[in-house]
Write a protein that holds these residues in place. Sequence first.
Motif, mmCIF file in Angstrom:
data_model
loop_
_atom_site.group_PDB
_atom_site.id
_atom_site.type_symbol
_atom_site.label_atom_id
_atom_site.label_comp_id
_atom_site.label_asym_id
_atom_site.label_seq_id
_atom_site.Cartn_x
_atom_site.Cartn_y
_atom_site.Cartn_z
ATOM 1 N N THR A 83 23.199 10.229 15.625
ATOM 2 C CA THR A 83 23.438 9.179 14.633
ATOM 3 C C THR A 83 22.434 9.283 13.482
ATOM 4 O O THR A 83 21.322 9.784 13.640
ATOM 5 N N ALA A 84 22.897 8.816 12.332
ATOM 6 C CA ALA A 84 22.063 8.750 11.126
ATOM 7 C C ALA A 84 22.271 7.354 10.554
ATOM 8 O O ALA A 84 23.314 6.740 10.788
ATOM 9 N N SER A 85 21.276 6.853 9.823
ATOM 10 C CA SER A 85 21.401 5.474 9.352
ATOM 11 C C SER A 85 21.851 5.367 7.899
ATOM 12 O O SER A 85 22.091 4.290 7.388
ATOM 13 N N GLU A 86 21.937 6.534 7.211
ATOM 14 C CA GLU A 86 22.278 6.485 5.781
ATOM 15 C C GLU A 86 23.337 7.538 5.432
ATOM 16 O O GLU A 86 23.529 8.501 6.158
ATOM 17 N N VAL A 87 23.959 7.320 4.270
ATOM 18 C CA VAL A 87 24.958 8.269 3.776
ATOM 19 C C VAL A 87 24.639 8.589 2.319
ATOM 20 O O VAL A 87 24.331 7.683 1.542
ATOM 21 N N VAL A 88 24.694 9.857 1.967
ATOM 22 C CA VAL A 88 24.479 10.243 0.569
ATOM 23 C C VAL A 88 25.768 9.996 -0.201
ATOM 24 O O VAL A 88 26.839 10.451 0.217
ATOM 25 N N GLY A 89 25.671 9.263 -1.301
ATOM 26 C CA GLY A 89 26.866 8.987 -2.107
ATOM 27 C C GLY A 89 27.340 10.220 -2.856
ATOM 28 O O GLY A 89 26.551 11.108 -3.166
ATOM 29 N N MET A 90 28.656 10.271 -3.141
ATOM 30 C CA MET A 90 29.223 11.437 -3.803
ATOM 31 C C MET A 90 28.664 11.611 -5.221
ATOM 32 O O MET A 90 28.619 12.722 -5.737
ATOM 33 N N ASP A 91 28.278 10.516 -5.850
ATOM 34 C CA ASP A 91 27.757 10.612 -7.223
ATOM 35 C C ASP A 91 26.252 10.376 -7.296
ATOM 36 O O ASP A 91 25.690 10.222 -8.377
ATOM 37 N N GLU A 92 25.616 10.349 -6.148
ATOM 38 C CA GLU A 92 24.175 10.059 -6.113
ATOM 39 C C GLU A 92 23.370 11.225 -6.706
ATOM 40 O O GLU A 92 23.713 12.393 -6.522
ATOM 41 N N ALA A 93 22.308 10.894 -7.421
ATOM 42 C CA ALA A 93 21.458 11.946 -7.994
ATOM 43 C C ALA A 93 20.779 12.707 -6.857
ATOM 44 O O ALA A 93 20.286 12.094 -5.902
ATOM 45 N N PRO A 94 20.771 14.053 -6.941
ATOM 46 C CA PRO A 94 20.172 14.862 -5.886
ATOM 47 C C PRO A 94 18.757 14.418 -5.527
ATOM 48 O O PRO A 94 18.413 14.322 -4.342
ATOM 49 N N ALA A 95 17.949 14.112 -6.545
ATOM 50 C CA ALA A 95 16.554 13.755 -6.277
ATOM 51 C C ALA A 95 16.475 12.470 -5.453
ATOM 52 O O ALA A 95 15.667 12.371 -4.525
ATOM 53 N N SER A 96 17.325 11.490 -5.767
ATOM 54 C CA SER A 96 17.285 10.216 -5.037
ATOM 55 C C SER A 96 17.767 10.430 -3.599
ATOM 56 O O SER A 96 17.222 9.876 -2.657
ATOM 57 N N ALA A 97 18.805 11.275 -3.425
ATOM 58 C CA ALA A 97 19.313 11.553 -2.080
ATOM 59 C C ALA A 97 18.236 12.249 -1.242
ATOM 60 O O ALA A 97 18.085 11.992 -0.048
ATOM 61 N N MET A 98 17.483 13.117 -1.886
ATOM 62 C CA MET A 98 16.496 13.933 -1.181
ATOM 63 C C MET A 98 15.266 13.110 -0.803
ATOM 64 O O MET A 98 14.791 13.164 0.322
ATOM 65 N N ARG A 99 14.767 12.334 -1.777
ATOM 66 C CA ARG A 99 13.533 11.587 -1.536
ATOM 67 C C ARG A 99 13.774 10.255 -0.840
ATOM 68 O O ARG A 99 12.980 9.821 -0.030
ATOM 69 N N GLY A 100 14.909 9.611 -1.208
ATOM 70 C CA GLY A 100 15.110 8.238 -0.760
ATOM 71 C C GLY A 100 15.851 8.091 0.562
ATOM 72 O O GLY A 100 15.801 7.034 1.177
ATOM 73 N N LYS A 101 16.571 9.145 0.984
ATOM 74 C CA LYS A 101 17.403 8.974 2.189
ATOM 75 C C LYS A 101 17.052 10.023 3.230
ATOM 76 O O LYS A 101 17.789 10.976 3.430
ATOM 77 N N LYS A 102 15.933 9.795 3.899
ATOM 78 C CA LYS A 102 15.461 10.801 4.862
ATOM 79 C C LYS A 102 16.222 10.748 6.180
ATOM 80 O O LYS A 102 16.053 11.609 7.027
ATOM 81 N N ASP A 103 17.057 9.707 6.336
ATOM 82 C CA ASP A 103 17.862 9.650 7.554
ATOM 83 C C ASP A 103 19.357 9.668 7.224
ATOM 84 O O ASP A 103 20.169 9.052 7.909
ATOM 85 N N SER A 104 19.696 10.370 6.151
ATOM 86 C CA SER A 104 21.119 10.484 5.813
ATOM 87 C C SER A 104 21.772 11.499 6.751
ATOM 88 O O SER A 104 21.108 12.377 7.287
ATOM 89 N N SER A 105 23.092 11.374 6.919
ATOM 90 C CA SER A 105 23.817 12.312 7.793
ATOM 91 C C SER A 105 23.680 13.740 7.262
ATOM 92 O O SER A 105 23.613 14.696 8.034
ATOM 93 N N MET A 106 23.587 13.876 5.955
ATOM 94 C CA MET A 106 23.440 15.207 5.353
ATOM 95 C C MET A 106 22.069 15.782 5.702
ATOM 96 O O MET A 106 21.952 16.918 6.173
ATOM 97 N N ARG A 107 21.049 14.969 5.490
ATOM 98 C CA ARG A 107 19.683 15.416 5.751
ATOM 99 C C ARG A 107 19.472 15.758 7.224
ATOM 100 O O ARG A 107 18.882 16.794 7.563
ATOM 101 N N VAL A 108 19.987 14.890 8.120
ATOM 102 C CA VAL A 108 19.835 15.127 9.561
ATOM 103 C C VAL A 108 20.524 16.433 9.958
ATOM 104 O O VAL A 108 19.995 17.226 10.747
#
Lengths: 347, 347
Positions: B63-88
Amino acid sequence: MPITLAIDCMGGDHGPSVTIPAAFQFLEEDTRARVILVGLPEIFDAGFQQAAAVFGDRVIVRTASEVVGMDEAPASAMRGKKDSSMRVSIDLVKAGEANAAVSAGNTGALMAISRFVLKTLPGIDRPAIATIIPSMKGQTYMLDLGANVDCSAEHLLQFAIMGSLLLEAVEHSASPSVGLLNIGEEDIKGNEVVKKAAELLRSSGLNFYGNVEGNDIFKGTTDVVVCDGFVGNVALKSAEGLAHMITTFLSEEFKRSWLTKLVALIAMPVLKRFKRRFDPGRYNGAALLGLRGVVVKSHGSASQLAYLWALRRAAEAARNDLVERISARMSGYTAASSESSPEGTAA
Amino acid sequence: MPITLAIDCMGGDHGPSVTIPAAFQFLEEDTRARVILVGLPEIFDAGFQQAAAVFGDRVIVRTASEVVGMDEAPASAMRGKKDSSMRVSIDLVKAGEANAAVSAGNTGALMAISRFVLKTLPGIDRPAIATIIPSMKGQTYMLDLGANVDCSAEHLLQFAIMGSLLLEAVEHSASPSVGLLNIGEEDIKGNEVVKKAAELLRSSGLNFYGNVEGNDIFKGTTDVVVCDGFVGNVALKSAEGLAHMITTFLSEEFKRSWLTKLVALIAMPVLKRFKRRFDPGRYNGAALLGLRGVVVKSHGSASQLAYLWALRRAAEAARNDLVERISARMSGYTAASSESSPEGTAA
C-alpha cells in the motif's frame, strides 16, 4: 496592377507538359495578367505557338539554353548554368520585367540562385520557405522548411514576421495568429533558442498565440507555425510518412479479397471525396520569403491544377506587395534594434 | 529467472480498473512471474482479494498513501510525495525487491523520480525515453522522446547505444540498424550536432545505417531512429495530429448521408482490420533508458490489453538484463574515452 509572372517551364518532373497548360489556364482566369515563359527553344513549337496566339501579347517567350537538374548541387546550378531556365526566370524578376518567378525545379538551386540574384531584404539574415499544410480548420502556413538549421531566436522572429505578412498579403487575413513550435504549451518548455524566441515574439507586436505542439499544425490552432528548418522538415516528412503508410495499408485492406474489393468499389465515392479534401495540389506553392522579389516554389510532381495554385499564389503575393510589406516591417525592426543597441543584429 | 514487476496501480487515466486486471492477465501468461501491486489501501478490497487468491504468493500487495496527479509538476511529485504509489514502485526496484517498475502515470514525474531514486548508469549523462512506433515493416524504436532538448552529439551516441541494446534485449534482434534523424540522407546535411553525431556513430561499432528522414520512421528503414527529445516530440506529435485529422475527416465523409452511412456499414470489417493493424495498444510500453533499473512507462489512456503489452515489455527487458547490457557497453565506452582523452566526456 497587371501582374507579370516569369515561369520556369522546364522545372519539375513533368516540365512543359504541365507548366505551359497551367500558365494558359492562369491567363484565362486572371484576365489582365501576363506570363513570360522561359524554356529551351524546342518547347516553343508550332503547337505551342497556336495555343499561345489566343492570348496575344499576354504571353512572352524567353528562351534559355540550359536546365537545372532535379538532383544538381545548388552551387553547380548557380555558378555553372548562368543561362538556365531557372536563372533566367529569377533574372527577369531582378530586372523588373516580371513581378514574380515560379519554378517547380530543384529547391536548393532555386533558393541559392534567388538569394544570389535578388539578395535578401535589409534586416533579414536568412530567407525562409513557407509551406501550406492542410488543417482541420483549413490550412496552416509553416516556416521554415528550407535549409535553415541552427537558427537563432532572432531568425525565428524574422520567420514569424515574414509568415504573418505572407498571410496578410496572400490570404488577406488581418493579424494572423502565430504559434511557436515547441514540445509543450508551458513557457518553461523547450530549448534555449525557442524560449528566447517566445520572449521576442511576445514583444513583437505580432498576434503571438504562444507555444504550439506538433499536433497543432494539423489542428489549425494558429494561422502560422514557426520553427527552424530542421524541425520543420522532420515534422513535415514524418507526417508524410505516416500518411503514406495509412493509405498503403488502407488500400491493402481493400484489396485483400474479392469481397473487400467489392466493398472498395461501393466505398469509392466516399474515399474519393476524402482524397479530394486532402488534395496536396490545393496547397501547392511555397513562398521563398525575405528576398528582394517574389519567388514561389511548386512541388516537383505538381499536376497542372496544382501548378496553377502556385501561379495564383505568386500573382497574389506580387499584387499585394509582399516584398514591400516585409521590407517596410523589417526596416521598422532594423531602426528599433539599432536605436536600442548600436551593435545589434541590424545589418 | 522468475521476474517480479512492481506495478503502480494508481497511474493512468483508468487506474486500478485497468492496471489490476492487466496484471492478472500477465500472471496467467507469464506463469512464473510475480507482481507487487502498489496502490491506495482501498483498492485492495474483498473482490480484489478473491481474484488475487488464484495466484497465491505470486501477487504481493504494497500500500501507498499518496497518488501522483497526471498534471502534477515533477518536482512537487518527487519532493512532496515520498509515499506515492509511483515512488514506492520505483523504490522496490531500487531495493532489489522488483526487477522492473511499470507506471501509466505522469511521464515527467516518473522520469524525475526514477532518476532521483535509481540514478543513471556510469557513462550516461541523461536518461532517454524510447517509444515504439508502427512502421510499414513492423515497428521502429525511436528515442529520445523525453525532455532532452539541447542534446550534444555524445548524447545522441548514448541514445543510439541504449536503443540498440533495448532491441537486443526486448526484441532479440542481433545488431539492430540505427538511423540518425536528419533532413537529408547526404552526410553534408543537418546541423552541427547531427553531423558530429554521425561521425561518432560511424566509429561506434553499432550497425549505423546513416542519416534517415522523417518519413523513414514509418517506412521502417532502420530498427532504431535516434534524435534529440525536441525533434522526436515534434515528429511524433505531428504524425499524431495528422492521424487524428485523417480519421476525423474519414469518419465525417462516411457520416455525410444515409447512403454513405450504409457504405460505412458495409466497409466496417475492412476499416476495423485496418484500425487493428494500427492499434496503438500493441506499441505501448516506452522504456526509460540509462537508469540503474528497468522502468517502463505505459500510455496514460492505455486499455487493459495495451497495459499488458507494457508489462510484457518490462518483464522482457528485466529478464534479458537490459540494465546490465547497457552498463557493460557503456563501461567499455567510458574506459575507451578516458584512455584516448584524459579530460574526455567520461564522468
